[in-house]
Scaffold this motif. Structure first.
Motif, PDB file in Angstrom:
ATOM      1  N   GLU A  92      31.998  34.981  58.648  1.00  0.00           N
ATOM      2  CA  GLU A  92      32.173  36.161  57.781  1.00  0.00           C
ATOM      3  C   GLU A  92      30.924  37.031  57.808  1.00  0.00           C
ATOM      4  O   GLU A  92      31.004  38.263  57.814  1.00  0.00           O
ATOM      5  CB  GLU A  92      32.471  35.721  56.338  1.00  0.00           C
TER       6      GLU A  92
ATOM      7  N   ARG B  41      30.723  39.207  60.881  1.00  0.00           N
ATOM      8  CA  ARG B  41      31.554  40.412  60.849  1.00  0.00           C
ATOM      9  C   ARG B  41      30.837  41.574  60.154  1.00  0.00           C
ATOM     10  O   ARG B  41      31.162  42.734  60.389  1.00  0.00           O
ATOM     11  CB  ARG B  41      32.859  40.102  60.106  1.00  0.00           C
ATOM     12  N   THR B  42      29.893  41.264  59.289  1.00  0.00           N
ATOM     13  CA  THR B  42      29.207  42.334  58.556  1.00  0.00           C
ATOM     14  C   THR B  42      27.966  42.831  59.283  1.00  0.00           C
ATOM     15  O   THR B  42      27.317  43.763  58.831  1.00  0.00           O
ATOM     16  CB  THR B  42      28.752  41.854  57.165  1.00  0.00           C
TER      17      THR B  42
ATOM     18  N   THR C 240      31.909  31.012  51.520  1.00  0.00           N
ATOM     19  CA  THR C 240      32.153  32.427  51.825  1.00  0.00           C
ATOM     20  C   THR C 240      30.826  33.173  51.907  1.00  0.00           C
ATOM     21  O   THR C 240      29.778  32.668  51.492  1.00  0.00           O
ATOM     22  CB  THR C 240      33.067  33.079  50.757  1.00  0.00           C
ATOM     23  N   PHE C 241      30.909  34.369  52.476  1.00  0.00           N
ATOM     24  CA  PHE C 241      29.733  35.245  52.570  1.00  0.00           C
ATOM     25  C   PHE C 241      30.124  36.633  52.075  1.00  0.00           C
ATOM     26  O   PHE C 241      31.232  37.099  52.347  1.00  0.00           O
ATOM     27  CB  PHE C 241      29.240  35.340  54.016  1.00  0.00           C
ATOM     28  N   MET C 242      29.226  37.268  51.368  1.00  0.00           N
ATOM     29  CA  MET C 242      29.452  38.619  50.853  1.00  0.00           C
ATOM     30  C   MET C 242      28.175  39.434  51.025  1.00  0.00           C
ATOM     31  O   MET C 242      27.077  38.890  50.875  1.00  0.00           O
ATOM     32  CB  MET C 242      29.769  38.563  49.357  1.00  0.00           C
ATOM     33  N   LYS C 243      28.376  40.690  51.303  1.00  0.00           N
ATOM     34  CA  LYS C 243      27.204  41.552  51.522  1.00  0.00           C
ATOM     35  C   LYS C 243      27.433  42.901  50.851  1.00  0.00           C
ATOM     36  O   LYS C 243      28.466  43.539  51.071  1.00  0.00           O
ATOM     37  CB  LYS C 243      27.011  41.723  53.017  1.00  0.00           C
ATOM     38  N   VAL C 244      26.476  43.316  50.065  1.00  0.00           N
ATOM     39  CA  VAL C 244      26.588  44.586  49.352  1.00  0.00           C
ATOM     40  C   VAL C 244      25.811  45.662  50.090  1.00  0.00           C
ATOM     41  O   VAL C 244      24.637  45.472  50.410  1.00  0.00           O
ATOM     42  CB  VAL C 244      26.020  44.453  47.916  1.00  0.00           C
TER      43      VAL C 244
ATOM     44  N   LEU D 157      28.509  38.484  42.377  1.00  0.00           N
ATOM     45  CA  LEU D 157      28.937  37.866  43.635  1.00  0.00           C
ATOM     46  C   LEU D 157      29.120  36.365  43.480  1.00  0.00           C
ATOM     47  O   LEU D 157      30.093  35.791  43.987  1.00  0.00           O
ATOM     48  CB  LEU D 157      27.919  38.147  44.747  1.00  0.00           C
TER      49      LEU D 157
ATOM     50  N   ARG E 252      36.588  32.197  44.586  1.00  0.00           N
ATOM     51  CA  ARG E 252      37.173  32.125  45.928  1.00  0.00           C
ATOM     52  C   ARG E 252      37.171  30.702  46.481  1.00  0.00           C
ATOM     53  O   ARG E 252      38.099  30.302  47.171  1.00  0.00           O
ATOM     54  CB  ARG E 252      36.318  32.976  46.878  1.00  0.00           C
TER      55      ARG E 252
END
Lengths: 151, 749, 263
Positions: free
Chosen positions: C89, C92-93, C173-177, C253, C260
């Motif tokens: 993930e 992809r960012t 999971t991974f999240m990026k702001v 997050l 999630r």
């Protein structure tokens, strides 16, 4: 230093300063200015070329790193029978304004359709998200991708 | 009665979608942009720039640079052959800094070398000793600080006398009774950051000495002749010996109105007697051209119970940065369009632009109207909320109509279908929200994968805006076109159109050709000659949404004259015979605004106007403050669409630039130094940030214009920032008085 | 300046030992920016593109060995993407498709930016960095490899050869702001795993301290975990965002990531 490059199927040689990017060598040493220099840091996609079939920013490839690998630029897309279908579609759909982003987008689109002949709008957007366009707002570029996919 | 001549050209006339004349070379990579040029024996120029926003230059020592490998010339202000200063309207900017630098990135010295790396190495050996001075970086405080230009370059040009230090121009419009009260009053303070044109093709060009002391400059610019007229005096040459030729332009948006490398390249080329190419990199480009003025705006709107505007009071403070550029005209535009496209009986509008040590500002798409539209439309929404009236309905109640009078006293005599663009835009169906779940790229935050719908709220915003078409306030504006008619080898009749109109991507080349094909439909082919100062008089600037109107007028005049001459000669040409006629087109004359009252001194201060309405649907992650613009619908007043596909392209692209200003685009500074001069930190919208734009073209012919045409480049940019932020307010309930809106503001931090 | 392109790892290590001033270059997505903008002028460049030992990945009895040359595009491909889903993930960012095709994990480790997108997902999987030199090979926990902003524990004669990791199999999971919906440097980022087997919550933040930081707690501390992570971060104000926003965003997050990955 002297390097040998395989560009658009031709073996070319150039004397370069070691720190030169593939983009600089294509544009200034090999007479192939179709790949554009707009940011030199991989943030705009204007210099997109194919390196061994992979889409890359030529500004971030050291020219010497491309030795022994195949480079395809926008100049290498059109065949003997004329424009590449992506090129024809960009011209027809009104996807070109100032045109500075166009070569990079044409290469990116050709690469996308090679792998995914019928992309969805989301797939098109993500595939093109590394190519900035300042003139069109992208709509007619998406139209061009769909037009090319249909041909 | 004789039969009408057979029409040979069936296609490619005005009103049709015609593929761009430069489309094929642009898609194949063959099109030569200014940065693609090459000449045998060419050197590379490099510009040494100030690292300070404000400093005294104590000394410049080039002795270490001159003997460096590959170096052919090192030049400073002492080497400027003629006038040491230049400027688009006021010559207040040194060609190379003399004893003081006034902004970060100001050119100080030049190097020409065989290879760009050699030029960079030599440039790093030029020792400039600076004595840093306190930079003036706050526009409000500048009005009481030491003068950056003690000679007051813009004073004495008929503007209002404003004795405060550092004023570039103050414009006050008094209309009716500025103290008129209403039943309801709303007010706010608004702010806009510095936006950059961020054209993708950086400043660049090639200067080639002609061997006889003159020079040919191939450059990306917006107005060839005004470049020539600034370059020639600095080189101490007669204008004819400086020939400016348009090289491929990688976008402009106002940022190429002022000179960049033209004089510098010519100086190096004349000194070395070799061609010199200068190409700015992206970092340099951020200091290589002017930007959109940042602004602070205090606004108060008063209305009666029915929502009729009674009085608008607005004070606009623009930061012009270090040099004047086109700031005086931006100042006036900001005031002229401060009330929006609404009928207002009473107004007090004060617009002031100041010199500071911040990045210089000048022309950018929307030109003063963007700033006031953002403030004014926020005010209209506040008013609608205060009155409990639908925001669209409120705008309709106040919409300007032909015959109405603007706050400047100018009567609307031409086309301005405000109510119609509002109605047409409001009638475009707004789509239902996309369902969940959906891929991250169709949610706020995009590929960052931050939400699957958590915290997301949808908001719908509406805005209306307008601005002028063409140069204003008595500017002596014209466009020349020359048409040469001859027979080619096969006996065909060919028209060759010469016009110095800058093709900057907007598609004016097609306009020139399509007009000629329409007016000279007896010919077999129409050719377009290169855009240059060498063969034709000025076309004026590709600015102010004026070029389609002006150049089509000029080409039409020249074609009519050519046709008349052909008829006089019996309707045909012998081989070798030719007709060659140049004509000048002028729009209806304008006159200045009164410096005390801001009222018209003649029939009109602005030539004509164009308006647009826009509705935006935005999804906001209200916890993280991230945005996805989901949908945009717009109706735009275009007069007559000469090339509908190109008109849609202008609307979509112009909208995207306003979306950028709303959400992400800002040149950030610290004590006048730019801290984000790259595409890593100056962000412009990507393919994941722009929705499709549903655009309705409202064709209401402009009576004074050829074919009824209006320029179409600017109105979408004027209105879209306001419309996007309106949607964000609707989604969050926050005031959001500053753009670009930052995530922390959307999240309420 | 010169460019040397060794054909084996051994040759690369010899060159590296002989001339520590040679700057290693893989995908070039960081190094070339510095060259293009005249920010660095090393004595030479050590092109690692032709070293086969740095390519690909392999699995041996549960231990994954990822070559330093693995690109983000390769990280996104199955089956590796199923094994290290947060890393996929994150890939992809990264920048753009062009950058993902060229940028490598080894390069991301070498740059050691607080915003390096691959670092938080590797931290929550407790990855080790494999460092090779003519003296031999050593491994170092990623946490100990990252020393500060753009500083790492690589010795002057060493090269980053790869990454060793035992995939936890935990939901992650991974999240990026970022203020734009593609092509951004993280204003703040987060990788999070809910490891049922070890009854452990692991979170790693990016762009919220001098180095990406790992925070752990027991699964019983779910309620307080967002606050714990936000409190552990050491964000600063800079042109991309404020410290207050970064801390706030981390809290949000972590809450969402737990939701999630909990099921």
């Amino acid at each position: 230093m002297r390097i040998e490059l395989d560009v658009n199927g031709e073996q070319l040689e150039a004397d370069v300063w070691a720190g030169e990017s593939l983009l600089y060598v294509l544009r200034e040493r090999l007479g192939l200015p179709g790949s554009k220099n707009a940011c030199e840091q991989g943030e705009c996609g204007s210099c997109s070329v194919l390196l061994d079939g992979e889409l890359v920013c030529a500004c971030l490839v050291l020219a010497a790193q491309a030795e022994g690998h195949e480079v395809v630029t926008v100049e290498g897309l059109a065949g003997a029978e004329g424009l590449h279908p992506v090129q024809a579609a960009f011209a027809r759909a009104g996807a070109v304004q100032c045109g500075f982003c166009t070569p990079g987008l044409v290469v990116t689109t050709a690469h996308l359709l090679e792998r995914n002949p019928d992309p969805s709008e989301d797939e098109i957007r993500e595939a093109l998200s590394g190519n900035l366009c300042r003139c069109t707002g992208y709509a007619k570029i998406f139209d061009a991708v769909k037009l090319a996919a249909g041909t | 009665m004789s039969a009408p001549p057979a029409r040979k050209l069936q296609l490619g006339r005005v009103g049709e979608t015609v593929q761009r004349v430069d489309a094929i070379p642009k898609v194949t990579g063959e099109f030569a942009f200014s940065s693609d040029l090459f000449a045998a024996g060419m050197l590379w120029g490099h510009t040494v720039r100030s690292p300070h926003a404000h400093a005294r230059i104590v000394s410049i020592d080039i002795s270490q640079a001159v003997p460096m490998p590959g170096v052919q010339a090192v030049l400073t202000h002492e080497d400027v052959p003629g006038a040491k200063h230049y400027g688009l309207e006021f010559p207040d900017q040194p060609v190379l800094a003399i004893d003081r630098v006034r902004y970060f990135g100001e050119p100080v010295a030049l190097v020409a070398a065989e290879h760009p790396e050699q030029a960079r190495r030599a440039a790093s050996r030029i020792a400039v000793e600076y004595e840093p001075l306190e930079p003036i970086v706050d526009a409000e405080r500048a009005l009481a600080q030491e003068e950056l230009h003690p000679n007051r370059p813009t004073s004495g040009h008929g503007y209002r006398e404003d004795p405060r230090p550092n004023v570039v121009r103050t414009m006050v419009v008094r209309h009716g009774d500025p103290d008129a009260e209403g039943d309801v009053s709303v007010s706010g303070v608004y702010e806009l950051g510095i936006q950059d044109q961020a054209f993708l093709g950086p400043e660049s060009g090639l200067a080639i000495p002609d061997g006889e002391g003159g020079i040919d400059i191939y450059v990306a610019t917006q107005w060839l002749h005004v470049d020539r007229d600034q370059v020639a005096p600095c080189l101490d040459l007669e204008p004819e010996r400086v020939r400016i030729h348009l090289a491929g332009v990688g976008g402009a948006f106002g940022g190429r109105e002022d000179l960049s490398m033209q004089i510098h390249g010519a100086m190096l080329a004349l000194r070395t007697n070799r061609p010199v190419k200068i190409v700015y990199n992206r970092q340099e480009s951020f200091v290589g051209h002017i930007h959109r003025h940042p602004a602070r705006i205090w606004a108060e709107h008063r209305a009666d119970r029915d929502g009729k505007l009674k009085c608008v009071r607005m004070r606009i403070l623009l930061d012009g940065g270090a040099y004047a550029s086109s700031s005086t005209a931006v100042t006036s535009n900001a005031a002229s369009f401060a009330c929006g496209p609404y009928a207002v009986e009473n107004a007090l509008l004060e617009s002031t632009c100041v010199y500071t040590n911040n990045p210089p500002c000048g022309a950018m798409r929307g030109f003063g109207a963007v700033q006031t539209c953002f403030a004014g439309e926020a005010q209209m929404d506040k008013l609608a909320a205060a009155l409990g009236v639908d925001p669209v309905e409120l705008r309709l109640r106040n919409a300007l109509a032909p015959g109405d009078t603007l706050p400047t006293g100018q009567k609307l005599t031409g086309s301005l279908p405000v109510a119609e663009v509002i109605r047409r835009c409001a009638a475009i169906p707004v789509p239902e929200p996309d369902g969940l779940p959906r891929d991250a790229i169709r949610l706020p935050g995009g590929s960052g994968n931050v939400t699957r719908g958590e915290g997301v709220r949808r908001g719908v915003g509406f805005a209306v805006g307008f601005k002028n078409i063409g140069y204003s306030e008595g500017f002596d504006d014209y466009t020349a076109a020359r048409v040469r008619l001859f027979t080619d080898r096969s006996g065909g009749l060919v028209a060759e159109v010469h016009c110095a109109a800058a093709e900057v991507g907007q598609g004016v080349s097609n306009v020139l050709v399509q007009v000629a094909r329409t007016e000279l439909d007896i010919v077999d082919d129409v050719l377009l000659a290169p855009h240059t100062t060498a063969t034709v008089d000025s076309a004026g600037s590709a600015s102010a949404s004026r070029m389609t109107w002006m150049s089509s007028g000029a080409v039409r005049l020249a074609c009519a004259a050519v046709r008349e001459e052909l008829d006089r000669r019996g309707g045909s040409l012998d081989p070798g015979e030719e007709i060659d006629i140049e004509r000048i087109y002028r729009h209806p004359r304008t006159t200045p605004l009164d410096p005390e009252t801001g009222q018209v001194t003649g029939e009109r201060a602005h030539v004509a106007f164009a308006c647009a309405a826009m509705r935006v649907v935005a999804e906001v992650d209200t916890e993280l403050g991230l945005v996805r613009v989901a949908w945009i619908g717009t109706a735009q007043d275009v007069g007559k669409a000469l090339n509908p596909q190109a008109v849609h392209g202008q609307i979509e692209g112009g909208t995207a630039q306003g979306v950028g200003l709303a959400l992400m685009e800002e040149i950030q500074t610290e004590d006048g130094l730019i801290t984000n001069a790259s595409f890593t930190d100056y962000l412009i919208p990507t393919a994941l940030d722009m929705p499709r734009v549903v655009a309705e073209l409202v064709e209401d012919a402009e009576p004074d214009a050829p074919y009824g045409v209006k320029g179409v480049g600017e109105p979408p940019t004027v209105v879209s920032t306001a419309a996007v932020v309106a949607a964000l307010r609707a989604a969050t309930g926050r005031e959001l008085a500053r753009v670009p809106v930052r995530p922390e503001h959307l999240a309420g931090l | 300046m010169e460019v040397v392109s060794p054909r084996t790892l051994e040759e690369a290590l010899r060159l590296r030992a002989a001339e520590p001033g040679l700057m290693p270059i893989e995908g070039g997505t960081d190094v070339m920016v510095d060259l293009n903008f005249d920010r660095r002028r090393p004595v030479g460049l050590l092109n690692l593109n032709e070293v086969p030992e740095l390519r690909g990945w392999s699995r041996d009895d549960g231990l994954l060995r990822i070559g330093a040359s693995l690109t983000y595009a390769q990280v996104r491909q199955r089956p590796l993407a199923d094994t290290l889903p947060a890393l996929a993930e994150a890939a992809r960012t990264v920048g753009s498709p062009q950058i993902q095709n060229r940028g490598t994990l080894g390069g991301n480790l070498g740059t050691a930016s607080p915003a390096g997108d691959s670092l938080p997902p590797l931290l929550i999987e407790r990855a080790d960095v494999e460092l090779a030199s003519v003296r031999g090979v050593r491994t170092l926990a990623l946490e100990r490899f990252l020393l500060g902003p753009k500083r790492n524990a690589l010795a002057a004669d060493e090269l980053i050869a790869g990454i060793r990791v035992r995939p936890s199999g935990a939901r992650q999971t991974f999240m990026k702001v970022g203020p734009r919906n593609a092509m951004v440097i993280a204003v703040v980022s987060l990788a999070l795993a809910v490891d049922r087997e070890r009854e452990e919550l692991r979170a790693a933040y990016g762009s919220a301290g001098p180095v990406p930081g790992l925070v752990t707690a027991s699964t019983g501390e779910r309620e307080t975990f967002p606050e714990l992570v936000a409190a552990a971060a050491e964000p600063i104000d800079d042109l991309r965002g404020t410290a207050a926003y970064r801390r706030h965003a981390l809290r949000v997050l972590v809450g969402r990531a737990l939701e999630r990955c909990w099921a």
